[in-house]
Design an enzyme around this catalytic site. Structure first.
Site, PDB file in Angstrom:
ATOM      1  CB  ALA A  76      -0.863  -0.429   1.150  1.00  0.00           C
TER       2      ALA A  76
ATOM      3  N   GLY B 216       0.729  -5.400   0.751  1.00  0.00           N
ATOM      4  CA  GLY B 216      -0.657  -5.424  -0.368  1.00  0.00           C
ATOM      5  C   GLY B 216      -0.448  -5.687  -1.816  1.00  0.00           C
TER       6      GLY B 216
ATOM      7  CD  GLU C 253      -2.354  -7.021   2.547  1.00  0.00           C
ATOM      8  OE1 GLU C 253      -1.812  -5.912   2.630  1.00  0.00           O
ATOM      9  OE2 GLU C 253      -3.102  -7.560   3.598  1.00  0.00           O
TER      10      GLU C 253
ATOM     11  CD  GLU D 257       1.172  -5.488   5.582  1.00  0.00           C
ATOM     12  OE1 GLU D 257       2.475  -6.298   6.065  1.00  0.00           O
ATOM     13  OE2 GLU D 257       0.866  -5.222   4.604  1.00  0.00           O
TER      14      GLU D 257
HETATM   15  N1  CAA Z   1       4.583   3.269  -1.031  1.00  0.00           N
HETATM   16  C1  CAA Z   1       4.558   4.713  -1.197  1.00  0.00           C
HETATM   17  N2  CAA Z   1       6.181   4.531  -2.400  1.00  0.00           N
HETATM   18  C2  CAA Z   1       7.093   3.638  -2.350  1.00  0.00           C
HETATM   19  C3  CAA Z   1       6.956   2.424  -1.709  1.00  0.00           C
HETATM   20  C4  CAA Z   1       5.372   2.136  -0.244  1.00  0.00           C
HETATM   21  N3  CAA Z   1       4.773   0.976  -0.837  1.00  0.00           N
HETATM   22  N4  CAA Z   1       7.202   0.928  -2.163  1.00  0.00           N
HETATM   23  C5  CAA Z   1       8.758   1.897  -2.339  1.00  0.00           C
HETATM   24  N5  CAA Z   1       7.714   3.272  -2.567  1.00  0.00           N
HETATM   25  C6  CAA Z   1       9.081   4.370  -3.712  1.00  0.00           C
HETATM   26  C7  CAA Z   1      10.133   5.171  -2.696  1.00  0.00           C
HETATM   27  O1  CAA Z   1       9.628   6.139  -1.997  1.00  0.00           O
HETATM   28  C8  CAA Z   1      10.649   5.702  -3.900  1.00  0.00           C
HETATM   29  O2  CAA Z   1       9.809   7.205  -3.952  1.00  0.00           O
HETATM   30  P1  CAA Z   1      11.083   8.110  -3.829  1.00  0.00           P
HETATM   31  O3  CAA Z   1      12.584   7.912  -4.864  1.00  0.00           O
HETATM   32  O4  CAA Z   1      10.098   9.374  -4.062  1.00  0.00           O
HETATM   33  O5  CAA Z   1      12.104   8.169  -2.499  1.00  0.00           O
HETATM   34  C9  CAA Z   1      10.515   4.610  -4.348  1.00  0.00           C
HETATM   35  O6  CAA Z   1       9.453   3.456  -4.791  1.00  0.00           O
HETATM   36  C10 CAA Z   1      11.649   3.368  -4.955  1.00  0.00           C
HETATM   37  O7  CAA Z   1      11.289   2.764  -3.459  1.00  0.00           O
HETATM   38  P2  CAA Z   1      13.389   2.878  -3.073  1.00  0.00           P
HETATM   39  O8  CAA Z   1      14.272   3.812  -3.409  1.00  0.00           O
HETATM   40  O9  CAA Z   1      13.260   2.278  -1.817  1.00  0.00           O
HETATM   41  O10 CAA Z   1      13.622   0.994  -3.647  1.00  0.00           O
HETATM   42  P3  CAA Z   1      14.342   0.430  -3.160  1.00  0.00           P
HETATM   43  O11 CAA Z   1      14.797  -1.345  -4.034  1.00  0.00           O
HETATM   44  O12 CAA Z   1      15.501   0.549  -1.875  1.00  0.00           O
HETATM   45  O13 CAA Z   1      13.802  -0.404  -2.033  1.00  0.00           O
HETATM   46  C11 CAA Z   1      12.039  -1.765  -1.580  1.00  0.00           C
HETATM   47  C12 CAA Z   1      12.679  -1.303  -2.660  1.00  0.00           C
HETATM   48  C13 CAA Z   1      12.612  -3.111  -0.194  1.00  0.00           C
HETATM   49  C14 CAA Z   1      10.849  -2.267  -1.612  1.00  0.00           C
HETATM   50  C15 CAA Z   1      11.126  -1.023  -0.505  1.00  0.00           C
HETATM   51  O14 CAA Z   1      10.703   0.882  -1.482  1.00  0.00           O
HETATM   52  C16 CAA Z   1      10.311  -1.061   0.460  1.00  0.00           C
HETATM   53  O15 CAA Z   1      10.574  -1.435   1.650  1.00  0.00           O
HETATM   54  N6  CAA Z   1       9.135  -0.088   0.468  1.00  0.00           N
HETATM   55  C17 CAA Z   1       7.898  -0.693   1.444  1.00  0.00           C
HETATM   56  C18 CAA Z   1       7.519  -2.054   1.795  1.00  0.00           C
HETATM   57  C19 CAA Z   1       6.831  -1.688   2.596  1.00  0.00           C
HETATM   58  O16 CAA Z   1       6.738  -1.863   3.819  1.00  0.00           O
HETATM   59  N7  CAA Z   1       5.422  -2.648   2.111  1.00  0.00           N
HETATM   60  C20 CAA Z   1       4.007  -2.684   2.964  1.00  0.00           C
HETATM   61  C21 CAA Z   1       3.212  -1.489   2.787  1.00  0.00           C
HETATM   62  S1  CAA Z   1       2.683  -1.024   4.262  1.00  0.00           S
HETATM   63  C22 CAA Z   1       0.745  -2.229   3.654  1.00  0.00           C
HETATM   64  O17 CAA Z   1       0.968  -2.982   2.728  1.00  0.00           O
HETATM   65  C23 CAA Z   1      -0.482  -1.902   4.462  1.00  0.00           C
HETATM   66  C24 CAA Z   1      -1.428  -3.220   4.131  1.00  0.00           C
HETATM   67  O18 CAA Z   1      -1.714  -4.332   3.821  1.00  0.00           O
HETATM   68  C25 CAA Z   1      -2.613  -2.235   3.250  1.00  0.00           C
END
Ligand code: CAA
Length: 267
Positions: A72, A117, A120, A140
């Site tokens: 998400a 997400g 999911e 999460e």
């Molecule tokens: N939401 C918003 N933006 C996201 C994102 C997310 N889930 N995942 C990645 N991005 C964005 C980053 O912010 C970044 O944007 P900027 O360049 O503007 O800063 C861009 O995508 C590239 O990401 P990274 O620079 O972080 O890329 P990376 O290769 O270094 O890392 C990653 C990749 C490990 C996937 C890392 O991006 C990450 O940890 N992302 C979040 C994963 C996460 O926690 N997902 C769960 C979300 S909560 C959820 O999903 C709740 C639910 O069930 C409803």
């Protein structure tokens, strides 16, 4: 059908529909807009495809090489109130239910990250193909959150409750070897191209079978997932009886006896 969306792509080729989540700069993170667009598309598609006139199979994938869906949209969630977050969860959950209710098989084709997400959404498809680079997880709790698009429910049903808890409490990544071993992923491929091609080949072969029978099998298997064995068998027996009123059942069995190929019409 409306195919004009900003955050998703939709195309149909050879009776196979493909939805591609298309926010590469955010690793295809599920914003409110992405979910709203998927919701509108799936509802319109369901209505238009009742007689399998558009497609007999579907692929869900991500536009990014590095990610299927990285979860998400975290940036958007920082601004949400509790009520808005609940509505967001319900919208995402509705999409997962729509994939389950669709009358055709849906394969999630996962390359790179399928976190939160993303995991999911993949789990709500009928099954998951993935590349060697795929990484799954429900991270999460690392954000002070819990899964909100069905992850607390579907992961347990797919891999067993205790393994699901172990994965969820740690928020750890699940690499492809483990994802295959625990049954989250059914087939692993070298590249995204190879995976998409294999999904298309699978769906093309499946669509030679009765689309109506596939839908009934999907419906009964999904319904049974939430029932006791006795109630599930009851649903199966009723559906088994009802299918004897279908043209496809008459055609399929007659074709076997007459030693010819069946011509199914999806009814
Ligand atoms: N939401 C918003 N933006 C996201 C994102 C997310 N889930 N995942 C990645 N991005 C964005 C980053 O912010 C970044 O944007 P900027 O360049 O503007 O800063 C861009 O995508 C590239 O990401 P990274 O620079 O972080 O890329 P990376 O290769 O270094 O890392 C990653 C990749 C490990 C996937 C890392 O991006 C990450 O940890 N992302 C979040 C994963 C996460 O926690 N997902 C769960 C979300 S909560 C959820 O999903 C709740 C639910 O069930 C409803």
């Amino acid at each position: 059908m409306n195919t004009n969306y900003e955050t998703i792509l939709f195309e149909v080729e050879n009776e196979i529909a493909t939805i591609t989540v298309n926010r590469p700069k955010a690793l295809n993170a599920l914003s409110h807009q992405v979910h709203s667009e998927i919701n509108a598309l799936l509802k319109e598609f369901m209505e238009a495809n009742k007689d399998f006139t558009i497609a007999k199979g579907m692929i869900l994938t991500g536009a990014e090489e590095k990610a299927f869906i990285a979860g998400a949209d975290i940036k958007e969630m920082t601004l949400m109130s509790a009520d808005e977050a609940e509505a967001f969860a319900r919208l995402g959950q509705d999409n997962t239910l729509l994939f389950e209710l669709l009358n055709i098989p849906v394969i999630a084709c996962v390359n790179g990250y399928a976190l939160g997400g993303g995991c999911e959404m993949a789990m709500s498809c009928d099954f998951i193909f993935a590349t060697k680079t795929a990484v799954f997880g429900q991270p999460e709790v690392k954000l002070g959150l819990i899964p909100g698009f069905g992850g607390t429910q579907r992961l347990s049903k797919l891999v067993g409750r205790n393994r699901a808890k172990e994965i969820t409490y740690s928020g750890r990544n699940v690499a492809i070897e483990e994802a295959k071993e625990i049954g989250l992923v059914v087939s692993v491929f070298e590249s995204k191209e190879e995976m998409i091609e294999a999904a298309k080949v699978y769906l093309s072969k499946a669509m030679r079978n009765s689309p109506h029978a596939i839908y009934e099998a999907k419906r009964v298997m999904n319904e049974g997932n939430d029932l006791t064995i006795t109630d599930g068998l009851n649903v199966e027996a009723k559906a088994f009886g009802a299918i004897f009123n279908s043209a496809d059942m008459r055609e399929g069995t007659a074709a076997f006896v007459e030693k010819r190929k069946p011509v199914f019409i999806g009814k």
